[in-house]
Structure formats: C-alpha cells, structure tokens
Design an enzyme around this catalytic site. Structure first.
Site, PDB file in Angstrom:
ATOM      1  N   ASP A 342       0.884  -1.248  -0.179  1.00 30.06           N
ATOM      2  CA  ASP A 342       0.055   0.273  -0.178  1.00 30.06           C
ATOM      3  C   ASP A 342       0.938   1.284  -0.035  1.00 30.06           C
ATOM      4  O   ASP A 342       1.878   1.142   0.275  1.00 30.06           O
ATOM      5  CB  ASP A 342      -0.717  -0.007   1.310  1.00 30.06           C
ATOM      6  CG  ASP A 342      -0.189   0.103   2.569  1.00 30.06           C
ATOM      7  OD1 ASP A 342       0.921  -0.792   2.612  1.00 30.06           O
ATOM      8  OD2 ASP A 342      -0.373   0.761   3.582  1.00 30.06           O
ATOM      9  N   GLU A 343       0.263   2.368  -0.627  1.00 32.72           N
ATOM     10  CA  GLU A 343       0.669   3.904  -0.508  1.00 32.72           C
ATOM     11  C   GLU A 343       2.348   4.007  -0.775  1.00 32.72           C
ATOM     12  O   GLU A 343       3.031   4.744  -0.094  1.00 32.72           O
ATOM     13  CB  GLU A 343       0.605   4.168   1.152  1.00 32.72           C
ATOM     14  CG  GLU A 343      -1.072   4.255   1.442  1.00 32.72           C
ATOM     15  CD  GLU A 343      -0.945   4.552   2.845  1.00 32.72           C
ATOM     16  OE1 GLU A 343      -2.092   5.400   3.077  1.00 32.72           O
ATOM     17  OE2 GLU A 343      -0.304   4.232   3.834  1.00 32.72           O
TER      18      GLU A 343
END
Length: 527
Positions: A342-343
């Site tokens: 993620d991210e």
C-alpha cells in the site's frame, strides 16, 4: 419468631444471596455475535461448585480453556471428570453437528450442557457462546455455594465468513508478547480467528531476521514519537503463534513492501534507491534528507507515509525479500503471508508491478498464499492471492477479475484507529469518524455491486497505532467496535439488527467493567 424459624429464614436468605438472578429465556440472551438459531425451553442448568466438565479425546485443550474461563467468570473451580453424566458440561466432536467446519450445537437442560462441534475449533467457539450465557455475578453474591442459572434450550450456530480478523500495528508503536496475548484473549471471545500483525513500517522493524540482524538492532530501535521501540525474537513470535493456536486463531504476518520501508532502509543502505522527492509541499521537509542512493536513511519517528521504497532494480533487494519471507514462513503455520503493497507513492508503477509479482512468487515458493492491500491488484495476481480492500473498490474488483479473492476492511467502517467522534482523545479521522452504529450497520456484500459474496473470504478490523501507546488505549479503540464488526463477520445478515445488538451489548459492558477493560461507553447504548 422461634429460634428454628429464624435459622430457616437465614438459610433461605443465604441461598437466595448465593444465586444470581435467574435470566430470561435463552432466546433473549446477550450472545455476540448473534447465533444462527436460538430455541428456548423450560427450566435450565445451575452452574455451581460441584458441576463437572467432561470431554472426548482430542478436546483436552478446550476443556482446560472452559475450566479457566469459568473460574475467571464465576470464581468456581469446575473440575474436569471423565464419564460424568449429571450436572456436567460435555464437550464432544460430531461430524454431523453442522455442515460448516466451525459449526456447533449447544443443548442445555436441567442436568446437562452438551457442546458439540464439527471440529476442535467449532467446540471452542461453542464454549465462547456458552460462557456468554453465564450471568455476571452481582455484588451481593456471597456464601459457600454460589450458583449461576443458565436457561434451557438449543443454540445452532456457524459462521458466515471463514476469515474473521483483527490487525494490530506493532510497527508504529511496539507492544509486548503479553500485551498481544491479552488482546488474543479478548478478541477470541467474539470468535475472531485471525490476528494480522503489521510487523514492519517506516517507524520500526519488529521481527528478528537472523540473516539480516541490523533490521532489529537499528530498525527496531525506535517508534512514533521517538520511543525506544522493541522487537520480537523468533522465539517470542513462536510463542505468540502457539498461544493464538490454542485459541484457534491464525497469526498472519505482514512485512510491508516496497513502500513503508524506512526502518529497513535505515538498517541496510544497499536497499535504498534514493528517495525521489515529490513536488514542493507534497512531503514534509525532513524527508528530502532521505535520498542518498545506497546509503542508510535516518530513522523516522513521524506519522506521514508514502516517501519510502525499496530499490526494486537491485538483486540484493530480492535476496533480502526472500530471506525475510523464508525465515518468517518457517515459523508461521498459517496459510497467509501479507506483503503490504500500500501507499508506495514514490515507487513508479513500472517498478511496482514486477516487484509485487516477484514477491508473490517468493511467498508461493515458501508454501504460503499472498495477502496484500488492495493496490496489489495492479499486478498480475495468482488465483490463490487475496487483496485486502481498504480504500478503493475498483482495486478489489480488479483482483476479482483476475480470479483472486478479497478480504474486506473498508477504512470508513472497519478501521479501529478512527476516532468515534471529534471529542475522542486518541485516534485519527482521515477516513471517517466511526461511531458504534457505523461499525455495525454495513455489510460486505453491499459495498460495491461487483463484489459479491462468493468473492469474499472474510472481514478484518485493522488497528493502526500512530496514536496508540499502551494496552488501555488498544482496548479503548477496539471495544465495543470489535464486537460490532465480529457480528458482521460471523452472523448472517438477516439475523443482525442494530436495536438487538445495542441491547445485548449492555451485558458485555458489565463484563468489560468487571474485567477492567477500558472500553468506550458509546452514547448510542444505554449502558
């Protein structure tokens, strides 16, 4: 009054004082998650000091768990006695108890409670339900033989989803083995059967990797705010796995990659590609100092994310990933390995996609199934992989279209680190304020019309710990919302009802108060 009459009256008073108030019918009990079916009957079972527990072969662990829990709840020493037939709680396995592997059946009458399950886990979940039927002792219960009356009837139950999870972030702030065990005990009461441990992030590396020792020596030395951090040795981790397994809970380890990796970059500079600094204002100023390729980055104790990445073009990076996955997989009996994903805002997509695919292949090589946050769906997923939907439904749909499954954790409903309202003293609010009714009134199958029941393996409630520093704060953000999400994960949708839930929750508030659990007293509930 004669002396004999006085003695008789005193004895009657003592008997009454030693017995908790008899509850309503079984169908009006306060079980959470609500069972599939509850049928009431006349009479009930009196749990008292001479009650017994009996069990069939293979259920010794469950019998001991029941004995210890009843001691905690009532103070009674209920002995385990083979062959007991009256005033007994019997534990047994019957393949015909339920069509579901975790399904169980409870039958309660005057002389006996029978808890039958399709498996050891099923019996354990039946025990959790039975223990919720035991009344909370009132302050005036005293005398030599307290009794706890449990109404007669039958409970038939099985879960809607096989995966019912909670995630604890031990990277932003570190929590000891005993603190994790305490959480396991609390959440197993609500039939949570997976604990996802977020073991690495920018702020800390929390699991010993013998082939890369600086990960914990350097990367584990701090946390958000600059505290001392900490880490689990592999023996510590195995103890958590063992303790969870006794409660039929699977540990899911997560090593976040290729972003959220500053603690690894600070430990081994050869993993650092040099951070590409986004446009002015997009990233805090201190991050501009983290970009010397091949050199260790400074340790990071802030909260912001998205600035770190592994060097996805170096062979040493994949040796590092393989060593980490291999060592953790060897001490993780569960089927899943979570690779984060993620991210990773500074990893170019043309680098991100092949990295995720290579990490997925390594996870498969060591006999595990890949879990990843929903962004991993941009890569080509294996049918055995699972995308954890937290932010974007379109990512979950991309995973489904590839034949993968999804784990449901919408940040606006299931993130336990979100504040209850604007007055909550800890927590965040970037996704939403999540009051108790918000955590309860949703269903995984209605989030997006393209995400259907057959695509979903289960539900997980993550607790990120940027603002959470101790056990009391874990409890405060977790309860009562975890009970609400547990009912979403276990109970069929047509059995769930907000008014019923908040009424049942009052009993659990009494239990939490008695057990010194620091829960949030939502104004939505008449505690």
């Amino acid at each position: 009054m004669t002396f004999q009459s006085f003695i008789w009256a005193a004895l009657c008073f003592m008997f009454i004082a030693c017995d908790t108030e008899r509850p309503a019918k079984l169908s009006q009990s306060s079980v959470i998650p609500i069972p599939v079916s509850i049928t009431s009957a006349e009479g009930g079972f009196a749990l008292k000091s001479d009650s017994k527990i009996s069990y069939e072969s293979g259920l010794q662990n469950e019998a001991q768990a029941l004995k210890q829990r009843l001691k905690s709840l009532t103070g009674l020493e209920v002995n385990i006695e083979d062959g007991a037939s009256e005033n007994v709680i019997q534990l047994s396995i019957d393949p015909n108890a339920s069509a579901n592997e975790e399904g169980y059946l409870i039958k309660i009458d005057k002389g006996k409670v029978k808890i039958t399950g399709n498996s050891e886990a099923a019996v354990f979940w039946g025990i959790q339900t039975f223990c919720q039927l035991v009344p909370v002792p009132s302050d005036n219960v005293s005398g030599p033989n307290p009794q706890f009356f449990i109404s007669a009837g039958e409970i038939e139950d099985y879960p809607e989803y096989a995966y019912r999870g909670m995630m604890l972030d031990v990277a932003r702030h570190f929590f000891s083995v005993n603190e994790v065990k305490h959480l396991i005990d609390l959440i197993s009461t609500y039939k949570i059967n997976h604990l996802h441990l977020h073991l690495s992030d920018d702020q800390g590396w929390r699991i010993e990797i013998k082939s890369w020792p600086l990960l914990t020596e350097i990367g584990g030395s701090t946390e958000v705010g600059g505290g001392k951090g900490g880490f689990y040795t592999q023996e510590d981790y195995k103890e958590i796995v063992r303790y969870a397994s006794e409660r039929h809970m699977t540990i899911v380890p997560e090593i976040d990659m290729p972003g959220h990796t500053n603690s690894a970059l600070a430990s081994y500079g050869e993993l650092n590609p040099g951070i590409k600094v986004p446009e002015e204002g997009a990233v805090p100023t201190e991050r501009t100092q983290m970009g010397v390729a091949g050199q260790p980055t400074p340790l990071y104790t802030g909260r912001e994310v998205g600035f770190s990445t592994l060097d996805t073009n170096k062979p040493v990076t994949y040796q590092f990933i393989e060593d980490v996955i291999r060592e953790i997989s060897e001490i993780t009996p569960g089927p899943y390995f979570h690779i984060g994903g993620d991210e990773s805002h500074v990893t170019e997509m043309e680098d991100y996609i092949p990295f995720i695919e290579k990490a997925q292949d390594i996870v498969t090589k060591y006999g595990k199934k890949t879990l990843g946050w929903d962004e991993v769906a941009h890569a080509k997923l294996l049918p055995t992989s699972v995308a954890q939907y937290w932010a974007k439904a379109e990512n979950a749909v991309m995973a489904i279209e590839q034949g993968a499954k999804v784990l449901i954790s919408p940040a606006t409903k299931a993130y336990l680190d979100m504040k209850y309202d604007s007055t909550t003293h800890i927590g965040l609010n970037w996704a939403a304020y999540i009051e108790l009714d918000d955590a309860y009134n949703w269903d995984p199958t209605t989030l997006d019309e393209q995400i259907k029941r057959e695509h979903i393996i289960g539900v997980e409630a993550p607790l990120w710990t940027e603002t959470v520093t101790n056990r009391s704060e874990i409890e405060y953000l977790t309860f009562p919302r975890l009970a609400a999400i547990a009912e979403v994960a276990w109970s069929p949708q047509d059995r769930r009802d907000w008014d019923s839930f908040k009424s049942r929750l009052k009993f659990h508030g009494q239990r939490w108060t008695r057990d010194n659990v620091n829960f949030y007293k939502s104004p939505k509930v008449d505690w």
